[in-house]
Design a protein around this motif. Structure first.
Motif, PDB file in Angstrom:
ATOM      1  N   LEU A 194       0.840  -1.288   0.085  1.00  0.00           N
ATOM      2  CA  LEU A 194      -0.002   0.052  -0.016  1.00  0.00           C
ATOM      3  C   LEU A 194       0.767   1.241   0.061  1.00  0.00           C
ATOM      4  O   LEU A 194       1.809   1.498   0.878  1.00  0.00           O
ATOM      5  CB  LEU A 194      -0.802   0.048   1.199  1.00  0.00           C
ATOM      6  CG  LEU A 194      -1.949   1.217   1.190  1.00  0.00           C
ATOM      7  CD1 LEU A 194      -2.949   0.999   0.079  1.00  0.00           C
ATOM      8  CD2 LEU A 194      -2.796   1.217   2.756  1.00  0.00           C
TER       9      LEU A 194
ATOM     10  N   LEU B 127      -4.620  -7.319   8.915  1.00  0.00           N
ATOM     11  CA  LEU B 127      -3.830  -6.013   8.511  1.00  0.00           C
ATOM     12  C   LEU B 127      -4.733  -4.909   8.182  1.00  0.00           C
ATOM     13  O   LEU B 127      -4.283  -3.693   7.929  1.00  0.00           O
ATOM     14  CB  LEU B 127      -2.917  -6.414   7.744  1.00  0.00           C
ATOM     15  CG  LEU B 127      -1.950  -7.669   7.732  1.00  0.00           C
ATOM     16  CD1 LEU B 127      -1.145  -7.821   6.536  1.00  0.00           C
ATOM     17  CD2 LEU B 127      -0.894  -7.515   9.144  1.00  0.00           C
TER      18      LEU B 127
ATOM     19  N   PRO C 279      -5.054  -1.480  10.903  1.00  0.00           N
ATOM     20  CA  PRO C 279      -4.123  -0.485  11.212  1.00  0.00           C
ATOM     21  C   PRO C 279      -3.857   0.269   9.880  1.00  0.00           C
ATOM     22  O   PRO C 279      -3.756   1.513  10.032  1.00  0.00           O
ATOM     23  CB  PRO C 279      -2.702  -1.324  11.551  1.00  0.00           C
ATOM     24  CG  PRO C 279      -3.147  -2.857  11.331  1.00  0.00           C
ATOM     25  CD  PRO C 279      -4.614  -2.876  11.197  1.00  0.00           C
ATOM     26  N   LEU C 280      -4.033  -0.489   8.811  1.00  0.00           N
ATOM     27  CA  LEU C 280      -3.671   0.635   7.580  1.00  0.00           C
ATOM     28  C   LEU C 280      -4.951   1.369   7.090  1.00  0.00           C
ATOM     29  O   LEU C 280      -4.608   2.692   6.531  1.00  0.00           O
ATOM     30  CB  LEU C 280      -3.557  -0.361   6.290  1.00  0.00           C
ATOM     31  CG  LEU C 280      -2.272  -0.958   6.488  1.00  0.00           C
ATOM     32  CD1 LEU C 280      -1.945  -2.123   5.691  1.00  0.00           C
ATOM     33  CD2 LEU C 280      -1.153  -0.162   6.226  1.00  0.00           C
TER      34      LEU C 280
ATOM     35  N   LYS D 136      -6.530   2.999   9.508  1.00  0.00           N
ATOM     36  CA  LYS D 136      -6.420   4.210  10.404  1.00  0.00           C
ATOM     37  C   LYS D 136      -5.140   5.071   9.701  1.00  0.00           C
ATOM     38  O   LYS D 136      -5.135   6.096   9.822  1.00  0.00           O
ATOM     39  CB  LYS D 136      -6.013   3.699  11.883  1.00  0.00           C
ATOM     40  CG  LYS D 136      -7.422   3.203  12.502  1.00  0.00           C
ATOM     41  CD  LYS D 136      -7.055   2.771  14.096  1.00  0.00           C
ATOM     42  CE  LYS D 136      -6.621   1.231  14.182  1.00  0.00           C
ATOM     43  NZ  LYS D 136      -6.442   1.038  15.546  1.00  0.00           N
ATOM     44  N   ALA D 137      -4.281   4.284   9.313  1.00  0.00           N
ATOM     45  CA  ALA D 137      -3.340   5.206   8.764  1.00  0.00           C
ATOM     46  C   ALA D 137      -3.695   6.157   7.448  1.00  0.00           C
ATOM     47  O   ALA D 137      -3.149   6.989   7.417  1.00  0.00           O
ATOM     48  CB  ALA D 137      -1.869   4.207   8.369  1.00  0.00           C
TER      49      ALA D 137
END
Lengths: 337, 337, 337, 337
Positions: free
Chosen positions: A250, A279, A282-283, A285-286
């Motif tokens: 990503l 996974l 977390p991504l 939110k990032a």
């Protein structure tokens, strides 16, 4: 355009290059350095596509100065594009979340999923009717039947719907049912398809190709815009790299880079990027922290029995928890969700 | 299929995975190691696509054992496929060279080019009528008019012709004119287009996508073969890597790998891979040495004024010299040209 | 280890593979499928490195089941490693920020920078004394003199310091001055250097190589741990991909993947990843949202005149604003900063 | 150097950039286009490394015009470098083949292998004494003992020897024994090691890093040359890409590109690139056809029991057949072997 000549370029070579540039209507600016002569072509660089500068004798390197995209560039519009979808505003302060199953499988399962993602706060429903699959032996989607089920889910929930278009011959039928047409990563440079959706009157979500540069991504958006359709949402969904721990890598850096280059809204699809449901959170939110305008997340009521991409689908309960977490991150960066 | 369970997988977890596999009709083989339990699913792995093994609780990793392609695999046919094009045999001892301009521009220039490449020993004429271009503002090809000019060049020289198809709606018209349908790199996973050419009765040259693995390349060929068309030529044309000294990185290792995996003939397009005419000759010779069945080389009578890819086009005189050099390399590896 | 045999493997071939595996002390488990025979080697897979399984006749594929890293794996220690640096705890709930100039240039500029990053909330000071530079003609760092200046900055502020080690011969001297030894991306597989810092008694920050897989990254950490030094901080700093819009592609997915695989703390260096200061802030915030334990950010009082990497350095005033923004994101994901 | 300013750059911004460039001693050339002002910095571009042009306000892009490498560039020496190794001339018409085992394992096996590769026509013997291994638990080489065995093999056959250096502290001892020092791919940017071998009086074979661009590869060679050692052989051994069918992707395009850019001889190591012995032969022949000056091929008398890389090692009998085949290809391109 800057044209760098080879070290030993003669006056004859220089004259030939200059003449070629002038033949396109551009002006020329010559700079003789200690080791190289450099020629600047001044004016509309697109006119230079009529000639092959790199093919001229004595030319070492050709470096474009101007951006090849116009309509989608930030220079064209300082204001960010906001797409209003019956009240769901994409590209505004509020972050929008598209959620739903990878492929439409049955009416009950779809409506069940739609209600659950809506309850959790998703504002748009996704679901694949035409499915691009690597193998000809895998489930290829329900086709128009799938579009009809999406329309029923829309009726049941009021959620606008998005679904993927793979074939220019299906443009008309997909426009009957969906609110946003999705162009998948594998079709990012299917220029005929881009031209078709450019003529359509529906917003388009354009996914970045697996190995497309940001420049190519914007050129594909330009294809759509050049046909008169400026309601384009860009979607980063992972690029292909050497790393195999995740399905793709990503590229979250693409968000701030695109924010500089274009006025179009930018979404992130963490589900396809990572390929594993645990996974996704977390991504997601990032993605919000990095400045994305929205997310596209796969949710399936029963991932074990999904006909497509079960491994990357969140259960509705996990999606609801993630939505709560994302809201906090959105607020921390001055957005809402 | 091998399913590796997580270290702490309970008996309940094992039972659930086993039950799921059995529900598809496959048999199960369990192996308990010191640190991990491993489950083998024995039988037709494609049946497992109905369930999402990775989504099952306790599953750490799923590793396929069998190849996902059947019809195009070397196991399916030990004999190499030979495509007979009115006497031009592709996939046989003789190496075939496809040559011509990137795009068809005018009748005179095309026929001139056709005669020259024929004189130099090329056996098939190429020329783009429908052109996939990164920018919507670049020359998009002459369309059907270009196909007609190709037909005239065929009439004038007797050379079979190849041209690219970009849109399923053009399949019928292209079949009227060409001897080989080309599917470009950007459309390698345009599954609808693959399905269309699979139904057509013409040989297909399928280019590898910029970021397609060899496995995905073969799966796209399988799409065509699954529709009944087995006359497929694979063409490696450079993959996208971090290196920018060449436009793409020509993956010549793909030739011996593909020779192991498939019975289809394999061509190399060095022109698009490197993007600079002066690098074409060494890579063309290397392609022959590595075992390619043919080459596709861009030749333009006047590269400076080419409307497309002039920088990578050879002049006919340079092409003629290259053909002589290639003949020597062909003989050194037991082939002819 | 799973060994897949070729389709036509004879009993003799099977017996030979089995005998080889048994010669290393492992047990064997044979599974005959419809198309392939599969052999499982049960026990300590590292023993198999004595033989070349892939070189055995009839072997098609060898697939490891167990992780090649032991000491750094999450299986080895469920608890996350916390490194206590005189009160600065790395790997705990509090996110730690390493900040400072790319290279140490002068005493005044360094102490000025140290005080400013400390005031903004950074807890560790960075500064390069030995600089790995792509060109032999670029500034190579002040060497030991630079280490002394770092020690003075530590004295002035109390901040622990980190600096890069490039040469095993400098291990002793660097240990005199720094609190954390940095191993740069280009040295991630400089195994002799890893062995040296493994013997040292200082914490090590290990940067991921530009093209290192996560598995290789962990194997390099294992080199350090195998020498007895378990105080290792992993640092993702961008991987090399085809995209050129940013210097490298920051792989934020690596954070949750590493959190699964290892008990070591994970930092992110957005400055080196993107190469442009104005992209640092969004990616720093994303790094916190994705779960990183800390950040490494380049700050220079006068980026225009930096001897190294000025383009990616934040001014202290911008860094202070970023720290405030990062605090909010940290709180939104249940951390502090 | 070309400095492109942002669209809205004021006169103040322009003046500031101009002043900065002038402060380094370079002259300035300003070109105002319709959309952008462009500044050319004329003179020795390396002087610009004192300032951070990208960090200046209003700068959009900085494009170098000159090559950053001098001593190794083709402009520095039109003549190709020929390294005379006691009669074995590297870089001349004759192609040289380095062959031998991945690692030195025992005296008998090494001398046996040396005699066999010599009989087949190899002119240089390879063998690893210091082995860079991804895992700390794998065989790390015999060290100085291995160098001694190589010296014995040299005595027995007269073949010059090459072995890898991993640690600057071993430079002296390796110089005692070997004729060519090898710098491995993982150490291509171990600048301290490059500096050491630059000071040594032995020829150096420098392998390209897994993710090194051709420009970075040449900059590493420049590090060696800048210390006074111009006897450098460049060796392409595969780059890291997304493709996993081969261990790495052999970049044969690098050969003609390097031939343009540098006067140094270029070798190809197909064994490490592909990782499977049965792919070595076609790529070795392609390497010759593309213009390589030499090859490095792994040969092991008993690949099954090799302590390192058995899967990619040829048996001596297969190597002898390959040498015969390569001779034919060499002749076809006007070389000898």
């Amino acid at each position: 355009m800057i044209i760098v000549l080879k070290r030993d370029a003669t006056q004859e070579v220089i004259d030939h290059v200059v003449e070629k540039i002038k033949s396109t209507g551009l002006a020329v600016h010559i700079s003789k350095g200690k080791e190289r002569t450099i020629i600047g072509a001044i004016g509309d660089e697109t006119l230079l596509s009529q000639i092959s500068l790199e093919a001229l004798p004595g030319v070492e390197n050709v470096m474009p100065i101007l951006k090849p995209y116009k309509l989608v560039s930030r220079e064209f519009s300082k204001e960010g594009t906001v797409i209003d979808l019956q009240g769901v505003c994409i590209g505004d302060t509020a972050i929008q979340v598209i959620a739903g199953p990878c492929s439409v499988e049955s009416k009950d399962s779809l409506i069940d999923c739609a209600k659950k993602v809506q309850a959790a706060g998703a504002s748009i429903l996704r679901g694949g009717a035409f499915k691009p699959r690597t193998s000809p032996y895998d489930f290829q989607g329900l086709g128009v039947e799938g579009l009809k089920l999406l329309a029923e889910a829309k009726k049941a929930t009021g959620l606008p719907i998005i679904s993927e278009l793979m074939d220019p011959r299906d443009t008309e039928v997909i426009c009957e049912y969906v609110d946003i047409i999705q162009i998948g990563a594998r079709n990012m440079q299917n220029f005929r398809l881009l031209t078709e959706v450019g003529k359509a009157k529906k917003p388009v979500l354009l996914k970045r190709g697996l190995s497309a540069t940001i420049k190519e991504f914007l050129m594909s958006a330009e294809y759509i815009a050049a046909q008169g359709n400026g309601n384009i949402i860009l979607c980063e969904r992972g690029i292909r790299t050497f790393e195999t721990a995740t399905r793709n890598t990503l590229d979250l850096s693409a968000v701030p880079v695109l924010k500089e280059e274009t006025h179009l809204p930018i979404f992130i699809d963490p589900s396809h990027a990572v390929g594993r449901w645990n996974l996704v959170a977390p991504l997601a939110k990032a993605a919000i922290a990095v400045g994305a305008d929205g997310l596209m997340i796969e949710v399936h009521p029963d991932p074990e029995n999904a006909l497509c991409d079960g491994a990357q689908s969140l259960k509705p309960s996990k999606f609801a928890i993630l939505m709560e977490e994302m809201k906090k991150v959105a607020i921390s960066v001055g957005r809402t969700l």
